[in-house]
Motif scaffolding. Sequence first.
Motif, PDB file in Angstrom:
ATOM      1  N   ILE A 193       0.878  -1.174   0.000  1.00  0.00           N
ATOM      2  CA  ILE A 193       0.000   0.000   0.000  1.00  0.00           C
ATOM      3  C   ILE A 193       0.910   1.218   0.000  1.00  0.00           C
ATOM      4  CG2 ILE A 193      -1.752   1.328   1.240  1.00  0.00           C
ATOM      5  CD1 ILE A 193      -2.824  -1.276   2.379  1.00  0.00           C
ATOM      6  N   SER A 194       0.754   2.079  -1.011  1.00  0.00           N
ATOM      7  CA  SER A 194       1.611   3.257  -1.137  1.00  0.00           C
ATOM      8  C   SER A 194       1.252   4.309  -0.090  1.00  0.00           C
ATOM      9  CB  SER A 194       1.481   3.850  -2.543  1.00  0.00           C
ATOM     10  OG  SER A 194       0.190   4.398  -2.731  1.00  0.00           O
ATOM     11  N   GLU A 195       1.845   5.453  -0.242  1.00  0.00           N
ATOM     12  CA  GLU A 195       1.583   6.570   0.670  1.00  0.00           C
ATOM     13  C   GLU A 195       0.085   6.800   0.829  1.00  0.00           C
ATOM     14  OE1 GLU A 195       2.036  11.163  -0.110  1.00  0.00           O
ATOM     15  OE2 GLU A 195       3.987  10.263   0.354  1.00  0.00           O
ATOM     16  N   ILE A 196      -0.307   7.011   2.062  1.00  0.00           N
ATOM     17  CA  ILE A 196      -1.703   7.245   2.397  1.00  0.00           C
ATOM     18  C   ILE A 196      -1.859   8.735   2.701  1.00  0.00           C
ATOM     19  CG2 ILE A 196      -3.531   6.708   4.053  1.00  0.00           C
ATOM     20  CD1 ILE A 196      -1.833   4.040   4.525  1.00  0.00           C
ATOM     21  N   ASP A 197      -2.760   9.398   2.011  1.00  0.00           N
ATOM     22  CA  ASP A 197      -2.932  10.834   2.173  1.00  0.00           C
ATOM     23  C   ASP A 197      -4.278  11.116   2.831  1.00  0.00           C
ATOM     24  OD1 ASP A 197      -2.730  13.555   2.042  1.00  0.00           O
ATOM     25  OD2 ASP A 197      -2.786  13.684  -0.142  1.00  0.00           O
ATOM     26  N   LEU A 248      -2.747  -7.234  -9.237  1.00  0.00           N
ATOM     27  CA  LEU A 248      -3.680  -6.198  -9.670  1.00  0.00           C
ATOM     28  C   LEU A 248      -3.345  -4.975  -8.828  1.00  0.00           C
ATOM     29  CD1 LEU A 248      -6.165  -5.593 -11.445  1.00  0.00           C
ATOM     30  CD2 LEU A 248      -7.594  -6.409  -9.586  1.00  0.00           C
ATOM     31  N   THR A 249      -3.052  -3.860  -9.479  1.00  0.00           N
ATOM     32  CA  THR A 249      -2.756  -2.624  -8.760  1.00  0.00           C
ATOM     33  C   THR A 249      -3.989  -1.739  -8.807  1.00  0.00           C
ATOM     34  OG1 THR A 249      -0.419  -2.789  -9.340  1.00  0.00           O
ATOM     35  CG2 THR A 249      -1.210  -0.640  -8.600  1.00  0.00           C
ATOM     36  N   LEU A 250      -4.404  -1.291  -7.636  1.00  0.00           N
ATOM     37  CA  LEU A 250      -5.621  -0.499  -7.490  1.00  0.00           C
ATOM     38  C   LEU A 250      -5.298   0.877  -6.930  1.00  0.00           C
ATOM     39  CD1 LEU A 250      -7.655  -3.271  -5.621  1.00  0.00           C
ATOM     40  CD2 LEU A 250      -7.709  -2.787  -8.071  1.00  0.00           C
ATOM     41  N   SER A 251      -6.203   1.823  -7.130  1.00  0.00           N
ATOM     42  CA  SER A 251      -6.149   3.097  -6.423  1.00  0.00           C
ATOM     43  C   SER A 251      -7.433   3.195  -5.615  1.00  0.00           C
ATOM     44  CB  SER A 251      -6.018   4.274  -7.397  1.00  0.00           C
ATOM     45  OG  SER A 251      -7.167   4.373  -8.213  1.00  0.00           O
ATOM     46  N   CYS A 252      -7.421   4.057  -4.601  1.00  0.00           N
ATOM     47  CA  CYS A 252      -8.576   4.154  -3.715  1.00  0.00           C
ATOM     48  C   CYS A 252      -8.835   5.602  -3.331  1.00  0.00           C
ATOM     49  CB  CYS A 252      -8.306   3.324  -2.456  1.00  0.00           C
ATOM     50  SG  CYS A 252      -9.611   3.432  -1.218  1.00  0.00           S
ATOM     51  N   GLU A 253     -10.097   5.936  -3.253  1.00  0.00           N
ATOM     52  CA  GLU A 253     -10.529   7.214  -2.694  1.00  0.00           C
ATOM     53  C   GLU A 253     -11.681   6.918  -1.749  1.00  0.00           C
ATOM     54  OE1 GLU A 253     -12.590  11.481  -3.878  1.00  0.00           O
ATOM     55  OE2 GLU A 253     -11.916  10.170  -5.480  1.00  0.00           O
ATOM     56  N   VAL A 254     -11.644   7.539  -0.588  1.00  0.00           N
ATOM     57  CA  VAL A 254     -12.748   7.422   0.359  1.00  0.00           C
ATOM     58  C   VAL A 254     -13.305   8.827   0.541  1.00  0.00           C
ATOM     59  CG1 VAL A 254     -13.455   6.797   2.692  1.00  0.00           C
ATOM     60  CG2 VAL A 254     -11.673   5.473   1.535  1.00  0.00           C
ATOM     61  N   ARG A 255     -14.618   8.938   0.438  1.00  0.00           N
ATOM     62  CA  ARG A 255     -15.236  10.254   0.601  1.00  0.00           C
ATOM     63  C   ARG A 255     -16.368  10.201   1.616  1.00  0.00           C
ATOM     64  NH1 ARG A 255     -17.670  10.525  -5.539  1.00  0.00           N
ATOM     65  NH2 ARG A 255     -19.312   9.007  -5.245  1.00  0.00           N
ATOM     66  N   ASN A 256     -16.613  11.338   2.215  1.00  0.00           N
ATOM     67  CA  ASN A 256     -17.672  11.491   3.206  1.00  0.00           C
ATOM     68  C   ASN A 256     -18.943  11.915   2.476  1.00  0.00           C
ATOM     69  OD1 ASN A 256     -19.403  12.552   5.254  1.00  0.00           O
ATOM     70  ND2 ASN A 256     -17.634  12.914   6.568  1.00  0.00           N
ATOM     71  N   THR A 296     -13.288  14.556   0.356  1.00  0.00           N
ATOM     72  CA  THR A 296     -12.447  13.374   0.239  1.00  0.00           C
ATOM     73  C   THR A 296     -11.741  13.183   1.568  1.00  0.00           C
ATOM     74  OG1 THR A 296     -12.125  13.637  -2.136  1.00  0.00           O
ATOM     75  CG2 THR A 296     -10.449  12.367  -0.947  1.00  0.00           C
ATOM     76  N   ILE A 297     -11.834  11.989   2.129  1.00  0.00           N
ATOM     77  CA  ILE A 297     -11.211  11.681   3.411  1.00  0.00           C
ATOM     78  C   ILE A 297      -9.787  11.193   3.207  1.00  0.00           C
ATOM     79  CG2 ILE A 297     -11.307  10.158   5.429  1.00  0.00           C
ATOM     80  CD1 ILE A 297     -14.366  10.147   5.083  1.00  0.00           C
ATOM     81  N   ILE A 298      -9.583  10.324   2.225  1.00  0.00           N
ATOM     82  CA  ILE A 298      -8.279   9.694   2.025  1.00  0.00           C
ATOM     83  C   ILE A 298      -8.107   9.323   0.561  1.00  0.00           C
ATOM     84  CG2 ILE A 298      -9.073   7.341   2.447  1.00  0.00           C
ATOM     85  CD1 ILE A 298      -6.577   6.788   4.044  1.00  0.00           C
ATOM     86  N   THR A 299      -6.872   9.375   0.090  1.00  0.00           N
ATOM     87  CA  THR A 299      -6.544   8.836  -1.228  1.00  0.00           C
ATOM     88  C   THR A 299      -5.311   7.945  -1.087  1.00  0.00           C
ATOM     89  OG1 THR A 299      -5.180  10.759  -1.812  1.00  0.00           O
ATOM     90  CG2 THR A 299      -7.487  10.785  -2.552  1.00  0.00           C
ATOM     91  N   ILE A 300      -5.303   6.882  -1.866  1.00  0.00           N
ATOM     92  CA  ILE A 300      -4.158   5.978  -1.937  1.00  0.00           C
ATOM     93  C   ILE A 300      -3.923   5.707  -3.419  1.00  0.00           C
ATOM     94  CG2 ILE A 300      -3.209   3.731  -1.312  1.00  0.00           C
ATOM     95  CD1 ILE A 300      -5.189   3.661   1.054  1.00  0.00           C
ATOM     96  N   SER A 301      -2.722   5.998  -3.887  1.00  0.00           N
ATOM     97  CA  SER A 301      -2.415   5.850  -5.316  1.00  0.00           C
ATOM     98  C   SER A 301      -2.274   4.407  -5.756  1.00  0.00           C
ATOM     99  CB  SER A 301      -1.129   6.595  -5.665  1.00  0.00           C
ATOM    100  OG  SER A 301      -1.279   7.962  -5.390  1.00  0.00           O
ATOM    101  N   ASN A 302      -1.636   3.566  -4.910  1.00  0.00           N
ATOM    102  CA  ASN A 302      -1.359   2.189  -5.319  1.00  0.00           C
ATOM    103  C   ASN A 302      -1.562   1.201  -4.185  1.00  0.00           C
ATOM    104  OD1 ASN A 302      -0.223   2.457  -8.130  1.00  0.00           O
ATOM    105  ND2 ASN A 302       1.130   3.838  -7.028  1.00  0.00           N
TER     106      ASN A 302
END
Length: 128
Positions: A51-55, A80-88, A94-100
Amino acid sequence: MRFHTRKWVKPEDLNANGTLFGGRLLEWIDEEAALYTIIQLENPKVVTKYISEIDFKASAKQGDIIEIGIDVVKFGKASLTLSCEVRNKMTRETIITISNIVMVNVGSDGKAKPHGKTQIEYVENRLK
């Protein structure tokens, strides 16, 4: 970004500041990434490799509803490489983003196993 899961922030999900505990959110993200990968690769045996940098950009409080979004960044031979965004959903922030997030397909021996997939497949397309 496709948002597949919603979570309701409950008292047991809070940290000492009364906001969503980052560890709980990461648990939810890891589970969502695993479920997404299992469905895409059609194999219940997958593991989180990286899991890459968590912002962290914002927070959530008790009673808020959050959405977890997952997108495919790339298909590897056994990963499988994924990206993630969590939103309220309540504040629309946007609460958090993760690139990889790298998920690895494994065989019965627990070792990486090629999956043979090259693109996203949707369930309705598999049924045709």
